[in-house]
Design a protein around this motif. Structure first.
Motif, short mmCIF file in Angstrom:
data_model
loop_
_atom_site.label_atom_id
_atom_site.label_comp_id
_atom_site.label_asym_id
_atom_site.label_seq_id
_atom_site.Cartn_x
_atom_site.Cartn_y
_atom_site.Cartn_z
N VAL B 244 1.37 -48.72 43.30
CA VAL B 244 2.46 -47.76 43.11
C VAL B 244 3.32 -48.04 41.89
N THR B 245 3.20 -49.19 41.25
CA THR B 245 4.07 -49.43 40.11
C THR B 245 3.32 -49.32 38.80
N GLU B 246 2.49 -50.31 38.56
CA GLU B 246 1.89 -50.43 37.25
C GLU B 246 0.58 -49.66 37.17
N PRO B 247 0.52 -48.63 36.38
CA PRO B 247 -0.78 -48.00 36.22
C PRO B 247 -1.73 -49.00 35.56
N GLU B 248 -2.98 -48.94 35.93
CA GLU B 248 -3.92 -49.97 35.51
C GLU B 248 -4.05 -50.13 34.00
N GLU B 249 -3.90 -49.00 33.28
CA GLU B 249 -4.15 -49.08 31.85
C GLU B 249 -2.98 -49.70 31.08
N SER B 250 -1.84 -49.94 31.76
CA SER B 250 -0.66 -50.37 31.01
C SER B 250 -0.90 -51.68 30.26
N LYS B 251 -1.67 -52.55 30.85
CA LYS B 251 -1.95 -53.82 30.20
C LYS B 251 -2.65 -53.60 28.85
N GLU B 252 -3.64 -52.72 28.92
CA GLU B 252 -4.35 -52.39 27.67
C GLU B 252 -3.43 -51.73 26.67
N THR B 253 -2.61 -50.82 27.16
CA THR B 253 -1.68 -50.11 26.29
C THR B 253 -0.76 -51.10 25.60
N VAL B 254 -0.26 -52.06 26.38
CA VAL B 254 0.66 -53.04 25.82
C VAL B 254 -0.04 -53.89 24.76
N GLN B 255 -1.25 -54.30 25.09
CA GLN B 255 -2.00 -55.09 24.12
C GLN B 255 -2.20 -54.31 22.82
N HIS B 256 -2.49 -53.04 23.01
CA HIS B 256 -2.70 -52.16 21.87
C HIS B 256 -1.43 -52.04 21.04
N LEU B 257 -0.30 -51.87 21.71
CA LEU B 257 0.97 -51.73 21.00
C LEU B 257 1.39 -53.03 20.34
N LEU B 258 1.09 -54.13 21.00
CA LEU B 258 1.36 -55.44 20.40
C LEU B 258 0.62 -55.57 19.09
N ALA B 259 -0.61 -55.10 19.11
CA ALA B 259 -1.42 -55.19 17.90
C ALA B 259 -0.90 -54.26 16.81
N GLU B 260 -0.44 -53.09 17.21
CA GLU B 260 0.03 -52.11 16.24
C GLU B 260 1.41 -52.42 15.68
N HIS B 261 2.25 -53.01 16.49
CA HIS B 261 3.62 -53.33 16.06
C HIS B 261 3.89 -54.80 16.18
N PRO B 262 3.34 -55.57 15.26
CA PRO B 262 3.53 -57.02 15.37
C PRO B 262 4.98 -57.43 15.10
N ASP B 263 5.72 -56.57 14.46
CA ASP B 263 7.10 -56.93 14.12
C ASP B 263 8.04 -56.89 15.32
N GLY B 264 7.84 -55.95 16.21
CA GLY B 264 8.80 -55.79 17.30
C GLY B 264 8.57 -56.75 18.45
N LYS B 265 9.41 -56.62 19.45
CA LYS B 265 9.20 -57.39 20.68
C LYS B 265 8.98 -56.40 21.81
N ILE B 266 8.05 -56.72 22.67
CA ILE B 266 7.82 -55.84 23.81
C ILE B 266 8.39 -56.50 25.06
N VAL B 267 9.24 -55.75 25.73
CA VAL B 267 9.94 -56.30 26.87
C VAL B 267 9.60 -55.48 28.12
N LYS B 268 9.30 -56.20 29.18
CA LYS B 268 9.08 -55.52 30.47
C LYS B 268 10.35 -55.65 31.30
N LEU B 269 10.92 -54.53 31.66
CA LEU B 269 12.14 -54.54 32.47
C LEU B 269 11.77 -54.18 33.90
N THR B 270 12.29 -54.96 34.85
CA THR B 270 12.06 -54.63 36.25
C THR B 270 13.38 -54.28 36.90
N PHE B 271 13.46 -53.08 37.40
CA PHE B 271 14.69 -52.62 38.04
C PHE B 271 14.51 -52.67 39.54
#
Lengths: 222, 341
Positions: B244-271
């Motif tokens: 119910v929380t994390e769609p399965e592809e999110s891990k891949e998406t994050v890896q992909h974004l990490l690769a595309e935006h090496p300058d930024g930081k990716i943060v996972k927020l849990t509310f």
């Protein structure tokens, strides 16, 4: 015209024989229904996984049912002659045919009842148990109503078989259309009498089938 | 309301004994909606059936509403069952009876008089929202309507406990939600204790107060739904929470974004709970000169508050980004900087 085609038919005798056939069929259907339901319920309830699961009772009942279901009817009548005589004091007449008719048909119907009950969704029985229903309530308010269309169509088949049995019983002296066809028709070479008796039997069978089918259609709300 | 003590159930099969339920201790409070989740064969079906005596434990005891279900028999057990309603995955309605007659069935069993029965049936039809369908047969109803009949039937004798055996598993998502809402409504209006088993985390999230995760006949994790969602411990629980929380592809998406935006930081927020309603992201953008790129997020409502995760990418001057991350840490929000694997 009918007189022309069936010159030898004595209509009074024919109607009397028809009445006898209907009488034998009617009484034996009613008793077969009651006995068949009881035996069928016993078979169903004592079978594996059911409320009264009991290997011994199931096994004995199943053997009795199978034995009587397997004996050819004409032989069964002969075998039952001493029993009928002890019970009714005679082996001639419509009533004398009844024991054989019932003993021949009830096990046959019992198996159909058992099959009908097996078709009931197990979940419905479980739901009734979960509501606190007793076995008697489950029989009366779940098992019978939920299997009623199959019970009725099984009874239709059994009733039609019984019409055939009465004709066989007729040959050895039970009266009815079979008796008439055999004695007045066959033995006196009056083919028109045999033919008329056959036509009436066919009409009886068609009517039973029609009533059965209509009832099943009315009852089935699935 | 419900106490299960050291309950065990062993089935004898051709292939030897099978432990369906293995030493379970559990107590469920009055008015609670308690969920048990597990894959098929986990023993949850056997466990819920012990609560109304459809199964008797091989060892241990089960007490429901002050009655020791595991030992009573005959008419006493039948009486106890009248106070425990049950609904089923496949509804288990009698096809030969109309909606009204189906709902009246448990009242007939309890020996309620005809006039009283009719009155009660009318109330129940209204309670479950089936006005106008009283004279229909089950075959004329949709799945959701059938389950409503099932619920009305289960409530007919004013039970203290309602058992739900995979009650929504045969329904489509929309109908599932409407049935779940009805259950919550009944729980609040009648103060009824509800015990349900399911394999769908969605059901647990939506209506349960507490959840037990079952595996191989054992309860491997137990707690308030929000806590279990926030910190799932067992691998099986994590898998259910991911439903119910994390769609399965999110891990891949994050890896992909990490690769595309090496300058930024990716943060996972849990509310969790109240914090889910705080405008954290708005404040982040207002207070710091950083870019915030929302990658993925999902917020789910539970009975005791909201639960959600949000993946954001923060870009900008590295000093400013560091401050932004520090700000997030200070909030009532769990944050985690995701690095390359």
């Amino acid at each position: 015209m009918i007189e022309q085609w069936f010159p030898n038919v004595d209509w009074e005798k024919m109607w009397e024989a028809t009445y006898e056939t209907l009488y034998m069929t009617g009484i034996s259907v009613v008793i077969t229904f009651v006995l068949g339901i009881l035996l069928g319920l016993l078979l169903f309830l004592t079978s594996k996984g059911q409320l009264w699961q009991n290997k011994a009772v199931y096994g004995i009942t199943a053997v009795i049912v199978n034995v009587f279901r397997s004996i050819p009817f004409i032989i069964l009548i002969v075998l039952l002659i001493p029993f009928t005589k002890a019970l009714l004091g005679t082996i001639i007449g419509e009533n004398a045919a009844l024991p054989a008719l019932i003993i021949g048909a009830a096990p046959f119907y019992a198996r159909m009842v058992e099959i009908a009950l097996r078709e009931i969704d197990k979940g419905v029985i479980e739901a009734a148990r979960a509501m606190g229903a007793s076995t008697w309530t489950i029989i009366r308010k779940v098992l019978i109503p939920e299997s009623l269309p199959a019970l009725v169509s099984g009874l239709t088949v059994t009733a039609i078989a019984l019409v055939g049995y009465t004709a066989m019983a007729g040959v050895i002296g039970a009266g009815g259309l079979g008796n008439l066809a055999f004695l007045d028709g066959f033995q006196r070479s009056r083919n028109d009498v045999t033919m008329m008796a056959t036509i009436i039997i066919l009409i009886i069978v068609f009517i039973i089938q029609f009533i059965g089918d209509t009832a099943v259609r009315k009852l089935d709300k699935r | 309301m419900i106490f299960i003590e050291q309950a065990k159930k062993i089935f004898q099969t051709k292939n030897g004994p099978v432990k369906a339920v293995d030493n379970i201790n559990l107590s469920i409070q009055e008015g609670e909606i308690f969920g048990m989740i597990g894959y098929s064969g986990a023993g949850k079906s056997t466990l819920i059936r012990m609560l109304n005596g459809l199964e008797t434990p091989t060892e241990g005891s089960v007490t429901v509403a002050g009655r020791k279900i595991s030992t009573i028999k005959g008419s006493e057990l039948r009486k106890a069952r009248q106070e425990i309603g049950m609904i089923f995955q496949h509804f288990n309605l009698l096809w030969s009876r109309t909606v009204r007659e189906n709902i009246a069935f448990p009242l007939e069993i309890a020996g309620v008089g005809k006039a009283e029965r009719m009155k009660r049936v009318d109330e129940l039809i209204e309670l479950v929202g089936l006005q106008g369908r009283g004279d229909s047969y089950p075959s004329q109803l949709s799945g959701g309507q059938k389950q409503r009949v099932g619920i009305a039937r289960a409530l007919a004798n004013d039970p203290k406990v309602l058992l739900c055996d995979e009650a929504t598993s045969a329904l489509d998502p929309q109908t599932t939600d409407s049935i779940l809402e009805l259950l919550v409504d009944i729980n609040q209006r009648l103060g009824l204790t509800i015990v349900l088993i399911t394999h769908e985390m969605h059901v647990i999230r939506k209506i349960c107060h507490r959840v037990a995760v079952m595996e191989n006949g054992n309860i491997v994790e137990l707690g308030p739904v929000l806590d279990v969602f926030r910190r799932p411990e067992q691998p099986i629980t994590k898998r259910f929470v991911q439903q119910v929380t994390e769609p399965e592809e999110s891990k891949e998406t994050v890896q992909h974004l990490l690769a595309e935006h090496p300058d930024g930081k990716i943060v996972k927020l849990t509310f969790v709970g109240v914090s889910a309603e705080q405008p954290v992201v708005t404040e982040l953008i207002r207070s710091f000169s950083v870019g915030v790129n929302i990658l993925q997020g999902k917020i789910s409502q539970t009975q005791n508050g909201a639960y959600g995760t949000l993946f954001v990418q923060i870009t900008g001057e590295s000093a400013e980004v560091a401050k932004a991350v520090a700000f997030l840490d200070a909030q009532q929000v769990d944050s985690e900087v995701i690095e390359y694997d």
